[in-house]
Scaffold this active site. Sequence first.
Site, PDB file in Angstrom:
ATOM      1  N   PRO A 111       0.822  -1.213   0.000  1.00 15.31           N
ATOM      2  CA  PRO A 111       0.000   0.000   0.000  1.00 15.31           C
ATOM      3  C   PRO A 111       0.855   1.262   0.000  1.00 15.31           C
ATOM      4  O   PRO A 111       1.835   1.348   0.736  1.00 15.31           O
ATOM      5  CB  PRO A 111      -0.810  -0.118   1.298  1.00 15.31           C
ATOM      6  CG  PRO A 111      -0.208  -1.213   2.092  1.00 15.31           C
ATOM      7  CD  PRO A 111       0.593  -2.057   1.168  1.00 15.31           C
ATOM      8  N   GLU A 112       0.496   2.208  -0.847  1.00 19.56           N
ATOM      9  CA  GLU A 112       1.197   3.489  -0.907  1.00 19.56           C
ATOM     10  C   GLU A 112       0.268   4.552  -0.306  1.00 19.56           C
ATOM     11  O   GLU A 112      -0.785   4.211   0.211  1.00 19.56           O
ATOM     12  CB  GLU A 112       1.592   3.794  -2.362  1.00 19.56           C
ATOM     13  CG  GLU A 112       2.429   2.657  -2.947  1.00 19.56           C
ATOM     14  CD  GLU A 112       2.874   2.884  -4.395  1.00 19.56           C
ATOM     15  OE1 GLU A 112       3.065   4.028  -4.782  1.00 19.56           O
ATOM     16  OE2 GLU A 112       3.020   1.882  -5.111  1.00 19.56           O
TER      17      GLU A 112
END
Length: 278
Positions: A2-3
């Site tokens: 996840p960014e």
Amino acid sequence: MPELPEVETVRRGLSALIIDKKITGVQLIYPKIIQGDPTEFQTAMTGRRFLKIDRRGKYLLFRLSEGLTMVSHLRMEGKYSVKSQTEDLDKHTHVVFDLDDGRQLRYNDVRKFGRMQLVKTGTEDQLPSLKKLGPEPTPETFDAKEFYQTLQQKKKVIKTALLDQTIVAGLGNIYVDETLWMTKIHPETKCNQITMEQAQELHDNIIKELNRAIEAHGTTVFTFAAVNDAIGSFQNELQVYGHKGEPCSRCQTPIEKIVVGQRGTHFCPNCQKPVTAE
Ligand SMILES: [Zn+2]
């Protein structure tokens, strides 16, 4: 992994579900997720309320009553969900927070790389991991001139530099590839070869692209999903990431995938030409 847009999506989703709820107990099924003493963590969390969730880069900051903050990083595959206590635990559930309304906040992590740590609210910026973070990619905090000046001092390649979180926080493999494509910069361009105009444009594209991704509730790739398996839709907007061999939407040249700093890197060999040596 996840960014920023995915973590922001988790923050928003969870906020709607757990704010004002009191923690009545903490079950540590895999205590190594906790940094620091797991028993102290359990004792300190029990009886507190979730007041708010903030975010810094890819870190979630759970604000608790009585001045404590739980810092949480999802790393590769961490996921939160909120379920009824009567629902069976998943085999990858490692931490469970019992809530006073009969539900549980559950943390799942197939790879077990995610970490949680309890600190006094206001001291989280002193953690080594948060201390080194660059500015948040917003117009208020991320300055194009400073960005250019920082790049001028670095010889490493732009792809690697943007991933390390110290120049600007929140970007990972997907959004680095996308914003470099948008700006027509080859991923192996040395930071100090980037012009002021390119830095300005890259800066603007980083802010713009992350905001667009947040609007779309993030990108759903591999096993990442937002809270309770809600699906983001930004994967449909990606131009290069995951599009190896497909035509570039700007020039029709097939997208290539190379390895830069051990990370798979997608780019258009026509739009993103390498800087030739002088
Ligand atoms: Zn192209």
